[in-house]
Scaffold this motif. Structure first.
Motif, PDB file in Angstrom:
ATOM      1  N   LEU A  79      53.444  44.332  34.661  1.00  0.00           N
ATOM      2  CA  LEU A  79      52.039  44.499  34.300  1.00  0.00           C
ATOM      3  C   LEU A  79      51.901  44.653  32.785  1.00  0.00           C
ATOM      4  CD1 LEU A  79      50.873  47.042  37.030  1.00  0.00           C
ATOM      5  CD2 LEU A  79      50.419  44.573  36.954  1.00  0.00           C
ATOM      6  N   CYS A  80      50.724  44.285  32.272  1.00  0.00           N
ATOM      7  CA  CYS A  80      50.444  44.517  30.855  1.00  0.00           C
ATOM      8  C   CYS A  80      50.322  46.027  30.622  1.00  0.00           C
ATOM      9  CB  CYS A  80      49.170  43.793  30.429  1.00  0.00           C
ATOM     10  SG  CYS A  80      47.654  44.417  31.174  1.00  0.00           S
ATOM     11  N   ALA A  81      50.303  46.432  29.379  1.00  0.00           N
ATOM     12  CA  ALA A  81      50.305  47.864  29.042  1.00  0.00           C
ATOM     13  C   ALA A  81      49.083  48.585  29.622  1.00  0.00           C
ATOM     14  CB  ALA A  81      50.354  48.044  27.532  1.00  0.00           C
ATOM     15  N   ALA A  82      47.916  47.980  29.531  1.00  0.00           N
ATOM     16  CA  ALA A  82      46.695  48.636  30.029  1.00  0.00           C
ATOM     17  C   ALA A  82      46.757  48.858  31.538  1.00  0.00           C
ATOM     18  CB  ALA A  82      45.468  47.812  29.661  1.00  0.00           C
ATOM     19  N   GLU A  83      47.242  47.860  32.265  1.00  0.00           N
ATOM     20  CA  GLU A  83      47.341  47.991  33.725  1.00  0.00           C
ATOM     21  C   GLU A  83      48.457  48.957  34.114  1.00  0.00           C
ATOM     22  OE1 GLU A  83      45.419  46.094  36.508  1.00  0.00           O
ATOM     23  OE2 GLU A  83      44.274  46.727  34.753  1.00  0.00           O
ATOM     24  N   ALA A  84      49.543  48.958  33.374  1.00  0.00           N
ATOM     25  CA  ALA A  84      50.651  49.875  33.677  1.00  0.00           C
ATOM     26  C   ALA A  84      50.223  51.327  33.500  1.00  0.00           C
ATOM     27  CB  ALA A  84      51.851  49.562  32.791  1.00  0.00           C
ATOM     28  N   ILE A  85      49.345  51.562  32.534  1.00  0.00           N
ATOM     29  CA  ILE A  85      48.830  52.920  32.332  1.00  0.00           C
ATOM     30  C   ILE A  85      47.835  53.278  33.438  1.00  0.00           C
ATOM     31  CG2 ILE A  85      47.356  54.318  30.822  1.00  0.00           C
ATOM     32  CD1 ILE A  85      48.681  52.817  28.454  1.00  0.00           C
ATOM     33  N   ARG A  86      46.997  52.311  33.804  1.00  0.00           N
ATOM     34  CA  ARG A  86      45.937  52.555  34.787  1.00  0.00           C
ATOM     35  C   ARG A  86      46.482  52.774  36.197  1.00  0.00           C
ATOM     36  NH1 ARG A  86      42.486  49.750  38.281  1.00  0.00           N
ATOM     37  NH2 ARG A  86      43.531  47.767  38.033  1.00  0.00           N
ATOM     38  N   LEU A  87      47.544  52.062  36.563  1.00  0.00           N
ATOM     39  CA  LEU A  87      48.060  52.112  37.938  1.00  0.00           C
ATOM     40  C   LEU A  87      49.435  52.768  38.009  1.00  0.00           C
ATOM     41  CD1 LEU A  87      47.257  48.452  39.018  1.00  0.00           C
ATOM     42  CD2 LEU A  87      46.040  50.500  39.736  1.00  0.00           C
ATOM     43  N   THR A  88      49.663  53.510  39.075  1.00  0.00           N
ATOM     44  CA  THR A  88      51.019  53.995  39.355  1.00  0.00           C
ATOM     45  C   THR A  88      51.758  52.869  40.076  1.00  0.00           C
ATOM     46  OG1 THR A  88      50.433  54.857  41.528  1.00  0.00           O
ATOM     47  CG2 THR A  88      50.179  56.363  39.636  1.00  0.00           C
ATOM     48  N   PRO A  89      53.085  52.888  40.077  1.00  0.00           N
ATOM     49  CA  PRO A  89      53.811  51.837  40.789  1.00  0.00           C
ATOM     50  C   PRO A  89      53.406  51.718  42.262  1.00  0.00           C
ATOM     51  CG  PRO A  89      55.323  53.018  39.374  1.00  0.00           C
ATOM     52  CD  PRO A  89      54.007  53.754  39.326  1.00  0.00           C
ATOM     53  N   GLU A  90      53.127  52.844  42.902  1.00  0.00           N
ATOM     54  CA  GLU A  90      52.765  52.814  44.328  1.00  0.00           C
ATOM     55  C   GLU A  90      51.396  52.194  44.563  1.00  0.00           C
ATOM     56  OE1 GLU A  90      53.946  55.616  42.729  1.00  0.00           O
ATOM     57  OE2 GLU A  90      55.965  55.201  43.449  1.00  0.00           O
ATOM     58  N   ALA A  91      50.522  52.177  43.551  1.00  0.00           N
ATOM     59  CA  ALA A  91      49.171  51.630  43.710  1.00  0.00           C
ATOM     60  C   ALA A  91      49.106  50.131  43.450  1.00  0.00           C
ATOM     61  CB  ALA A  91      48.211  52.352  42.761  1.00  0.00           C
ATOM     62  N   VAL A  92      50.166  49.538  42.930  1.00  0.00           N
ATOM     63  CA  VAL A  92      50.147  48.112  42.575  1.00  0.00           C
ATOM     64  C   VAL A  92      49.937  47.206  43.790  1.00  0.00           C
ATOM     65  CG1 VAL A  92      51.493  46.227  41.546  1.00  0.00           C
ATOM     66  CG2 VAL A  92      51.471  48.467  40.464  1.00  0.00           C
ATOM     67  N   PRO A  93      50.645  47.396  44.916  1.00  0.00           N
ATOM     68  CA  PRO A  93      50.432  46.488  46.048  1.00  0.00           C
ATOM     69  C   PRO A  93      48.988  46.495  46.564  1.00  0.00           C
ATOM     70  CG  PRO A  93      52.454  47.716  46.368  1.00  0.00           C
ATOM     71  CD  PRO A  93      51.760  48.317  45.190  1.00  0.00           C
ATOM     72  N   ALA A  94      48.359  47.641  46.649  1.00  0.00           N
ATOM     73  CA  ALA A  94      46.987  47.706  47.147  1.00  0.00           C
ATOM     74  C   ALA A  94      46.026  46.981  46.208  1.00  0.00           C
ATOM     75  CB  ALA A  94      46.558  49.162  47.314  1.00  0.00           C
ATOM     76  N   GLU A  95      46.290  47.057  44.917  1.00  0.00           N
ATOM     77  CA  GLU A  95      45.414  46.439  43.922  1.00  0.00           C
ATOM     78  C   GLU A  95      45.642  44.934  43.803  1.00  0.00           C
ATOM     79  OE1 GLU A  95      42.536  46.583  40.781  1.00  0.00           O
ATOM     80  OE2 GLU A  95      43.173  48.220  42.067  1.00  0.00           O
ATOM     81  N   TYR A  96      46.904  44.511  43.852  1.00  0.00           N
ATOM     82  CA  TYR A  96      47.242  43.125  43.543  1.00  0.00           C
ATOM     83  C   TYR A  96      47.645  42.268  44.732  1.00  0.00           C
ATOM     84  CZ  TYR A  96      46.931  43.783  38.532  1.00  0.00           C
ATOM     85  OH  TYR A  96      46.462  44.000  37.264  1.00  0.00           O
ATOM     86  N   ALA A  97      47.991  42.841  45.863  1.00  0.00           N
ATOM     87  CA  ALA A  97      48.425  42.046  47.012  1.00  0.00           C
ATOM     88  C   ALA A  97      47.642  42.428  48.263  1.00  0.00           C
ATOM     89  CB  ALA A  97      49.913  42.230  47.237  1.00  0.00           C
ATOM     90  N   PRO A  98      46.354  42.151  48.266  1.00  0.00           N
ATOM     91  CA  PRO A  98      45.545  42.557  49.416  1.00  0.00           C
ATOM     92  C   PRO A  98      45.826  41.760  50.686  1.00  0.00           C
ATOM     93  CG  PRO A  98      44.242  41.208  47.931  1.00  0.00           C
ATOM     94  CD  PRO A  98      45.566  41.431  47.263  1.00  0.00           C
ATOM     95  N   GLY A  99      46.385  40.562  50.526  1.00  0.00           N
ATOM     96  CA  GLY A  99      46.588  39.715  51.698  1.00  0.00           C
ATOM     97  C   GLY A  99      48.020  39.508  52.082  1.00  0.00           C
ATOM     98  N   GLY A 100      48.891  40.440  51.760  1.00  0.00           N
ATOM     99  CA  GLY A 100      50.308  40.298  52.103  1.00  0.00           C
ATOM    100  C   GLY A 100      51.044  39.497  51.054  1.00  0.00           C
ATOM    101  N   ALA A 101      51.923  38.595  51.503  1.00  0.00           N
ATOM    102  CA  ALA A 101      52.704  37.772  50.580  1.00  0.00           C
ATOM    103  C   ALA A 101      51.812  36.667  50.011  1.00  0.00           C
ATOM    104  CB  ALA A 101      53.913  37.179  51.287  1.00  0.00           C
ATOM    105  N   GLY A 102      52.045  36.335  48.764  1.00  0.00           N
ATOM    106  CA  GLY A 102      51.225  35.313  48.114  1.00  0.00           C
ATOM    107  C   GLY A 102      52.052  34.189  47.531  1.00  0.00           C
ATOM    108  N   GLU A 103      51.363  33.080  47.227  1.00  0.00           N
ATOM    109  CA  GLU A 103      52.008  31.904  46.660  1.00  0.00           C
ATOM    110  C   GLU A 103      51.130  31.358  45.543  1.00  0.00           C
ATOM    111  OE1 GLU A 103      53.037  27.359  48.015  1.00  0.00           O
ATOM    112  OE2 GLU A 103      52.872  28.886  49.542  1.00  0.00           O
ATOM    113  N   VAL A 104      51.753  31.016  44.416  1.00  0.00           N
ATOM    114  CA  VAL A 104      51.018  30.447  43.288  1.00  0.00           C
ATOM    115  C   VAL A 104      50.583  29.040  43.646  1.00  0.00           C
ATOM    116  CG1 VAL A 104      51.193  29.719  40.876  1.00  0.00           C
ATOM    117  CG2 VAL A 104      52.309  31.815  41.613  1.00  0.00           C
TER     118      VAL A 104
END
Length: 148
Positions: A79-104
């Motif tokens: 994560l960028c510095a602002a997001e790393a400060i805003r989120l704890t490691p445990e909160a990252v999946p809920a924020e960034y992976a709402p639908g399970g596994a993803g593909e670019v």
């Protein structure tokens, strides 16, 4: 000068007896070589690091793989510095992976506050889509998400 007996009959010879040579050609070749190396590195750097689009795809792929493997520390580190400060490691999946596994599925160039960024489209295994914003901050970093 020292006067006295010498090992040989002659006086010591002067150290610099030849005609002086100009070092202009050497100096110009060193400067020219330095300029050539600098230009070569500037041209070759994108070939080594990859284009911003390639970097964005790569970091997003690693980020999604870390989230899929429940490796929240690695995902948080991308994560960028602002997001790393805003989120704890445990909160990252809920924020960034709402639908399970993803593909670019694609990338586009964009700007945020005058700064060039990459928008990376992600399709989730539940069929949803979202867009991750990737910025260049000591390398490519994920810095935000929005619904697709």
């Amino acid at each position: 000068m020292v006067q006295g007996p010498y090992l040989y009959d002659d006086d010591p010879a002067p150290l610099h007896t030849g005609t002086p040579r100009s070092a202009r050609a050497l100096i110009l070749s060193v400067i020219g070589g330095t300029v050539a190396v600098a230009v070569g590195m500037a041209v070759g750097l994108p070939l080594v690091k990859g284009s911003p689009e390639e970097q964005a795809r790569e970091v997003t792929g690693v980020f999604l793989a870390a989230l899929a493997a429940d490796d929240v520390e690695t995902a948080h580190g991308l994560l960028c510095a602002a997001e790393a400060i805003r989120l704890t490691p445990e909160a990252v999946p809920a924020e960034y992976a709402p639908g399970g596994a993803g593909e670019v599925t694609g990338t586009t160039d964009a700007e945020v506050d005058g700064t060039p960024v990459q928008r990376v489209e992600v399709t989730w295994e539940d069929g949803g889509t979202s867009t991750l914003t990737v910025v260049s901050e000591q390398g490519a970093r994920v810095c935000g998400t929005s619904p697709g």
